[in-house]
Structures are given as C-alpha cells and as structure tokens.
Design a protein around this motif. Sequence first.
Motif, PDB file in Angstrom:
ATOM      1  N   LEU A   1       0.047  -3.637 -11.566  1.00  0.00           N
ATOM      2  CA  LEU A   1      -0.063  -4.395 -12.812  1.00  0.00           C
ATOM      3  C   LEU A   1      -1.467  -4.983 -12.889  1.00  0.00           C
ATOM      4  O   LEU A   1      -2.003  -5.453 -11.877  1.00  0.00           O
ATOM      5  CB  LEU A   1       0.957  -5.528 -12.861  1.00  0.00           C
ATOM      6  N   ALA A   2      -2.078  -4.978 -14.081  1.00  0.00           N
ATOM      7  CA  ALA A   2      -3.434  -5.520 -14.231  1.00  0.00           C
ATOM      8  C   ALA A   2      -3.637  -6.086 -15.630  1.00  0.00           C
ATOM      9  O   ALA A   2      -3.003  -5.642 -16.596  1.00  0.00           O
ATOM     10  CB  ALA A   2      -4.470  -4.439 -13.957  1.00  0.00           C
ATOM     11  N   LEU A   3      -4.544  -7.059 -15.716  1.00  0.00           N
ATOM     12  CA  LEU A   3      -4.980  -7.636 -16.986  1.00  0.00           C
ATOM     13  C   LEU A   3      -6.502  -7.734 -16.949  1.00  0.00           C
ATOM     14  O   LEU A   3      -7.068  -8.178 -15.945  1.00  0.00           O
ATOM     15  CB  LEU A   3      -4.395  -9.032 -17.201  1.00  0.00           C
ATOM     16  N   GLY A   4      -7.142  -7.316 -18.024  1.00  0.00           N
ATOM     17  CA  GLY A   4      -8.600  -7.391 -18.083  1.00  0.00           C
ATOM     18  C   GLY A   4      -9.056  -7.975 -19.401  1.00  0.00           C
ATOM     19  O   GLY A   4      -8.382  -7.845 -20.429  1.00  0.00           O
TER      20      GLY A   4
ATOM     21  N   MET B   1       2.484   3.344 -11.562  1.00  0.00           N
ATOM     22  CA  MET B   1       3.193   3.576 -10.312  1.00  0.00           C
ATOM     23  C   MET B   1       2.415   4.617  -9.526  1.00  0.00           C
ATOM     24  O   MET B   1       1.708   5.438 -10.101  1.00  0.00           O
ATOM     25  CB  MET B   1       4.599   4.100 -10.588  1.00  0.00           C
ATOM     26  N   GLY B   2       2.532   4.568  -8.216  1.00  0.00           N
ATOM     27  CA  GLY B   2       1.827   5.536  -7.401  1.00  0.00           C
ATOM     28  C   GLY B   2       2.316   5.514  -5.966  1.00  0.00           C
ATOM     29  O   GLY B   2       3.304   4.870  -5.635  1.00  0.00           O
ATOM     30  N   SER B   3       1.588   6.203  -5.128  1.00  0.00           N
ATOM     31  CA  SER B   3       1.942   6.321  -3.724  1.00  0.00           C
ATOM     32  C   SER B   3       0.807   5.781  -2.863  1.00  0.00           C
ATOM     33  O   SER B   3      -0.364   6.005  -3.154  1.00  0.00           O
ATOM     34  CB  SER B   3       2.201   7.788  -3.386  1.00  0.00           C
ATOM     35  N   TYR B   4       1.161   5.076  -1.810  1.00  0.00           N
ATOM     36  CA  TYR B   4       0.198   4.496  -0.877  1.00  0.00           C
ATOM     37  C   TYR B   4       0.720   4.755   0.525  1.00  0.00           C
ATOM     38  O   TYR B   4       1.888   4.481   0.821  1.00  0.00           O
ATOM     39  CB  TYR B   4       0.069   2.991  -1.126  1.00  0.00           C
TER      40      TYR B   4
ATOM     41  N   ILE C   1      -0.852  -5.035  -6.664  1.00  0.00           N
ATOM     42  CA  ILE C   1      -0.169  -3.824  -6.217  1.00  0.00           C
ATOM     43  C   ILE C   1       0.880  -4.242  -5.198  1.00  0.00           C
ATOM     44  O   ILE C   1       0.582  -4.988  -4.261  1.00  0.00           O
ATOM     45  CB  ILE C   1      -1.147  -2.813  -5.574  1.00  0.00           C
ATOM     46  N   SER C   2       2.122  -3.800  -5.385  1.00  0.00           N
ATOM     47  CA  SER C   2       3.188  -4.094  -4.420  1.00  0.00           C
ATOM     48  C   SER C   2       4.337  -3.117  -4.613  1.00  0.00           C
ATOM     49  O   SER C   2       4.352  -2.342  -5.564  1.00  0.00           O
ATOM     50  CB  SER C   2       3.699  -5.529  -4.576  1.00  0.00           C
ATOM     51  N   ASN C   3       5.305  -3.180  -3.696  1.00  0.00           N
ATOM     52  CA  ASN C   3       6.493  -2.328  -3.845  1.00  0.00           C
ATOM     53  C   ASN C   3       7.622  -3.070  -4.554  1.00  0.00           C
ATOM     54  O   ASN C   3       8.743  -2.591  -4.596  1.00  0.00           O
ATOM     55  CB  ASN C   3       6.941  -1.761  -2.491  1.00  0.00           C
ATOM     56  N   ALA C   4       7.331  -4.242  -5.113  1.00  0.00           N
ATOM     57  CA  ALA C   4       8.293  -5.039  -5.889  1.00  0.00           C
ATOM     58  C   ALA C   4       9.543  -5.403  -5.086  1.00  0.00           C
ATOM     59  O   ALA C   4      10.629  -5.523  -5.623  1.00  0.00           O
ATOM     60  CB  ALA C   4       8.677  -4.316  -7.183  1.00  0.00           C
ATOM     61  N   GLY C   5       9.373  -5.550  -3.772  1.00  0.00           N
ATOM     62  CA  GLY C   5      10.501  -5.960  -2.936  1.00  0.00           C
ATOM     63  C   GLY C   5      11.477  -4.853  -2.594  1.00  0.00           C
ATOM     64  O   GLY C   5      12.555  -5.122  -2.089  1.00  0.00           O
ATOM     65  N   THR C   6      11.111  -3.608  -2.839  1.00  0.00           N
ATOM     66  CA  THR C   6      12.028  -2.499  -2.565  1.00  0.00           C
ATOM     67  C   THR C   6      11.856  -1.937  -1.158  1.00  0.00           C
ATOM     68  O   THR C   6      12.648  -1.101  -0.746  1.00  0.00           O
ATOM     69  CB  THR C   6      11.833  -1.371  -3.587  1.00  0.00           C
TER      70      THR C   6
ATOM     71  N   VAL D   1       9.057  -4.394   4.046  1.00  0.00           N
ATOM     72  CA  VAL D   1       8.091  -5.485   3.890  1.00  0.00           C
ATOM     73  C   VAL D   1       7.430  -5.295   2.531  1.00  0.00           C
ATOM     74  O   VAL D   1       7.448  -4.201   1.973  1.00  0.00           O
ATOM     75  CB  VAL D   1       7.018  -5.508   5.011  1.00  0.00           C
ATOM     76  N   ASN D   2       6.876  -6.368   1.992  1.00  0.00           N
ATOM     77  CA  ASN D   2       6.213  -6.289   0.692  1.00  0.00           C
ATOM     78  C   ASN D   2       4.978  -7.205   0.718  1.00  0.00           C
ATOM     79  O   ASN D   2       5.008  -8.311   0.205  1.00  0.00           O
ATOM     80  CB  ASN D   2       7.180  -6.712  -0.423  1.00  0.00           C
ATOM     81  N   PRO D   3       3.885  -6.738   1.359  1.00  0.00           N
ATOM     82  CA  PRO D   3       2.731  -7.612   1.493  1.00  0.00           C
ATOM     83  C   PRO D   3       2.042  -7.903   0.167  1.00  0.00           C
ATOM     84  O   PRO D   3       1.499  -8.980  -0.026  1.00  0.00           O
ATOM     85  CB  PRO D   3       1.815  -6.845   2.442  1.00  0.00           C
ATOM     86  N   GLY D   4       2.038  -6.980  -0.739  1.00  0.00           N
ATOM     87  CA  GLY D   4       1.345  -7.159  -2.013  1.00  0.00           C
ATOM     88  C   GLY D   4      -0.155  -7.292  -1.816  1.00  0.00           C
ATOM     89  O   GLY D   4      -0.623  -7.802  -0.801  1.00  0.00           O
ATOM     90  N   ILE D   5      -0.908  -6.799  -2.748  1.00  0.00           N
ATOM     91  CA  ILE D   5      -2.368  -6.871  -2.716  1.00  0.00           C
ATOM     92  C   ILE D   5      -2.816  -7.386  -4.066  1.00  0.00           C
ATOM     93  O   ILE D   5      -2.481  -6.814  -5.105  1.00  0.00           O
ATOM     94  CB  ILE D   5      -2.983  -5.486  -2.441  1.00  0.00           C
TER      95      ILE D   5
END
Length: 85
Positions: A38-41, A19-22, A59-64, A67-71
Amino acid sequence: APIQFGEGNAWEFTPAAGMGSYQKSKGIDPGQPFEFHLALGLSYRVLPNARLGVAIDHISNAGTGRVNPGINSALVTWAFAFPGL
C-alpha cells in the motif's frame, strides 16, 4: 490512477495498492512469500516535465503468515515525463 488538482493541475495525489511475492534472504523474514503493498504519494510539478514529491508505503503479509514484520518507507520522489512514450 493519479489524481491531479490545484491551479493548472500542479499537484498530484497517487494512491497505490498491489500484491506480489517476496522471498526470505539474509535480511527480513517476511513470514510467507505472498505480500501486500500500500502506498500514498503527493507531488508538485516543478518543471513542465518533472515532479518533486513525497511518498509513504507499507509492505506486509497482512497477518496471514507465521510472522508479519512489515516494512515501512518514507520517500522523496523526483519524476520525469518523457513526451511520446
């Protein structure tokens, strides 16, 4: 934590979450400052101290947020181990 497997633990699977801030800039409006990651390598040891791999992350705000553009990203990774660190 990475999960190593295969002969000599040559393969490594790395799940990650955080979790973080953007903050909004001239680019994407994340909808709110609080974001989830979330990531998988998956990587393979090509040298005693180096790995070549691939990863996907989201990376997203999980709909909270409003808007939730997600990257989403797909990455090629090259990692080095530094003995003694």
